[in-house]
Scaffold this active site. Structure first.
Site, PDB file in Angstrom:
ATOM      1  N   GLY A  47       0.791  -1.230   0.000  1.00  0.00           N
ATOM      2  CA  GLY A  47       0.000   0.000   0.000  1.00  0.00           C
ATOM      3  C   GLY A  47       0.820   1.276   0.000  1.00  0.00           C
ATOM      4  N   SER A  48       2.091   1.202  -0.442  1.00  0.00           N
ATOM      5  CA  SER A  48       2.869   2.453  -0.446  1.00  0.00           C
ATOM      6  C   SER A  48       2.322   3.414  -1.515  1.00  0.00           C
ATOM      7  CB  SER A  48       4.361   2.187  -0.651  1.00  0.00           C
ATOM      8  OG  SER A  48       4.622   1.745  -1.955  1.00  0.00           O
ATOM      9  N   ARG A 100     -13.151 -16.542 -10.879  1.00  0.00           N
ATOM     10  CA  ARG A 100     -12.579 -15.215 -11.096  1.00  0.00           C
ATOM     11  C   ARG A 100     -13.691 -14.212 -11.423  1.00  0.00           C
ATOM     12  NH1 ARG A 100      -7.599 -13.536 -12.165  1.00  0.00           N
ATOM     13  NH2 ARG A 100      -6.822 -15.655 -12.331  1.00  0.00           N
ATOM     14  N   ILE A 127      -5.359 -10.613 -12.229  1.00  0.00           N
ATOM     15  CA  ILE A 127      -5.725 -10.219 -13.587  1.00  0.00           C
ATOM     16  C   ILE A 127      -7.205  -9.863 -13.562  1.00  0.00           C
ATOM     17  CG2 ILE A 127      -6.044 -11.084 -15.941  1.00  0.00           C
ATOM     18  CD1 ILE A 127      -3.574 -12.879 -15.423  1.00  0.00           C
ATOM     19  N   HIS A 144       3.070  -0.488 -13.147  1.00  0.00           N
ATOM     20  CA  HIS A 144       3.896  -1.687 -13.341  1.00  0.00           C
ATOM     21  C   HIS A 144       5.375  -1.296 -13.192  1.00  0.00           C
ATOM     22  CE1 HIS A 144       4.891  -5.655 -14.860  1.00  0.00           C
ATOM     23  NE2 HIS A 144       5.800  -5.073 -15.628  1.00  0.00           N
ATOM     24  N   VAL A 179      -2.253  -8.623 -20.465  1.00  0.00           N
ATOM     25  CA  VAL A 179      -1.607  -8.097 -19.257  1.00  0.00           C
ATOM     26  C   VAL A 179      -0.509  -7.075 -19.606  1.00  0.00           C
ATOM     27  CG1 VAL A 179      -0.183  -8.760 -17.272  1.00  0.00           C
ATOM     28  CG2 VAL A 179      -2.103 -10.186 -17.963  1.00  0.00           C
TER      29      VAL A 179
HETATM   30  C1  GRF Z   1       4.434  -1.694  -7.144  1.00  0.00           C
HETATM   31  O1  GRF Z   1       5.800  -1.872  -7.314  1.00  0.00           O
HETATM   32  C2  GRF Z   1       3.726  -1.809  -8.461  1.00  0.00           C
HETATM   33  O2  GRF Z   1       4.501  -1.445  -9.537  1.00  0.00           O
HETATM   34  C3  GRF Z   1       3.406  -3.271  -8.541  1.00  0.00           C
HETATM   35  O3  GRF Z   1       3.102  -3.641  -7.212  1.00  0.00           O
HETATM   36  C4  GRF Z   1       3.832  -2.815  -6.325  1.00  0.00           C
HETATM   37  C5  GRF Z   1       2.872  -2.303  -5.285  1.00  0.00           C
HETATM   38  O4  GRF Z   1       3.525  -1.669  -4.230  1.00  0.00           O
HETATM   39  N1  GRF Z   1       2.310  -3.484  -9.459  1.00  0.00           N
HETATM   40  P1  GRF Z   1       2.706  -1.023  -3.027  1.00  0.00           P
HETATM   41  O5  GRF Z   1       1.744  -2.088  -2.509  1.00  0.00           O
HETATM   42  O6  GRF Z   1       1.968   0.163  -3.552  1.00  0.00           O
HETATM   43  O7  GRF Z   1       3.729  -0.666  -2.007  1.00  0.00           O
END
Ligand code: GRF
Length: 232
Positions: A47-48, A100, A127, A144, A179
């Site tokens: 969740g950063s 899903r 996905i 990504h 994807v």
């Molecule tokens: C990020 O590096 C993003 O690129 C990838 O998952 C990670 C999520 O990081 N898809 P955070 O949970 O927001 O810290």
């Protein structure tokens, strides 16, 4: 771009490199729009990115509100961030669903119930199916950790290390069926240093993610408030 926003970006850059050479496109004008956009954030991890979206809203760099955080993993740290910042959240555990599609529909119903306008996959380790993609056409974005179209799929940072590239980075893009393949909104380059471990490289990529994701949200929100308005 607001002065404090640019300062924020420059503070996050190491070595005093010119930010224009690392983030593209980086417009000279901030993507301003109104009224504020209602966000739905999908997360499975630490969740950063959620935290930096929240901070951008708090310090008025992003005219948005987080209507809901949806997590699929009841143990993910994003929940702790939601509690810390009093962000509304819901756990929709894919393990409780039979398919899903069933999970996707629960997620979609929650987003619709709360009138979410823009969906941000911020570390969503699933996905998404065509139902969500079609429902939120031009309003569903993903971050990504590579310079797409290189290194799609899982463990993009390790893929970049294994290929011995010297520059990698991160990309925010629209989500489509294939994807990590939708149109690119914004990218940031991150040089790989000889002494880098996967962890140090990941940290530098994430620093750039925290800058470009709020910018990408603002860019897409501006489009929603202008060109896509008629389709909503
Ligand atoms: C990020 O590096 C993003 O690129 C990838 O998952 C990670 C999520 O990081 N898809 P955070 O949970 O927001 O810290």
């Amino acid at each position: 771009m607001k002065q404090d926003n640019r300062q924020n970006i420059e503070n996050n850059l190491s070595h005093g490199l010119n930010v224009q050479s690392l983030i593209s496109p980086l417009d000279s004008e901030p993507p301003l729009f109104a009224p504020k956009i209602r966000l739905g954030i999908l997360a499975s991890g630490n969740g950063s990115n959620l935290e930096y979206i929240f901070k951008s809203i708090q310090n008025k760099q992003l005219n948005a509100e987080i209507a809901i955080l949806i997590v699929n993993n009841p143990n993910c740290l994003a929940i702790k961030k939601a509690l810390k910042y009093k962000i509304p959240y819901v756990i929709i555990n894919h393990r409780d669903c039979n398919s899903r599609l069933e999970h996707d529909i629960l997620v979609m119903e929650k987003l619709e119930e709360l009138s979410v306008e823009l969906v941000v996959m911020a570390g969503w380790m699933r996905i998404v199916g065509e139902e969500i993609i079609n429902r939120f056409k031009n309003r569903l974005i993903n971050i990504h950790p590579s310079l797409l179209p290189s290194f799609k799929g899982i463990d993009a940072i390790q893929q970049a290390i294994d290929k011995r590239v010297t520059i990698t980075g991160c990309t925010v893009h629209y989500v489509q069926k294939e994807v990590d393949s939708g149109s690119i909104i914004i990218q940031a380059a991150v040089p790989i240093k000889e002494q880098d471990s996967k962890e140090t490289l990941k940290n530098r990529i994430q620093n750039m993610e925290h800058i470009i994701l709020p910018l990408a949200i603002a860019k897409v929100a501006k489009c929603i408030r202008t060109s896509f308005k008629d389709n909503m």
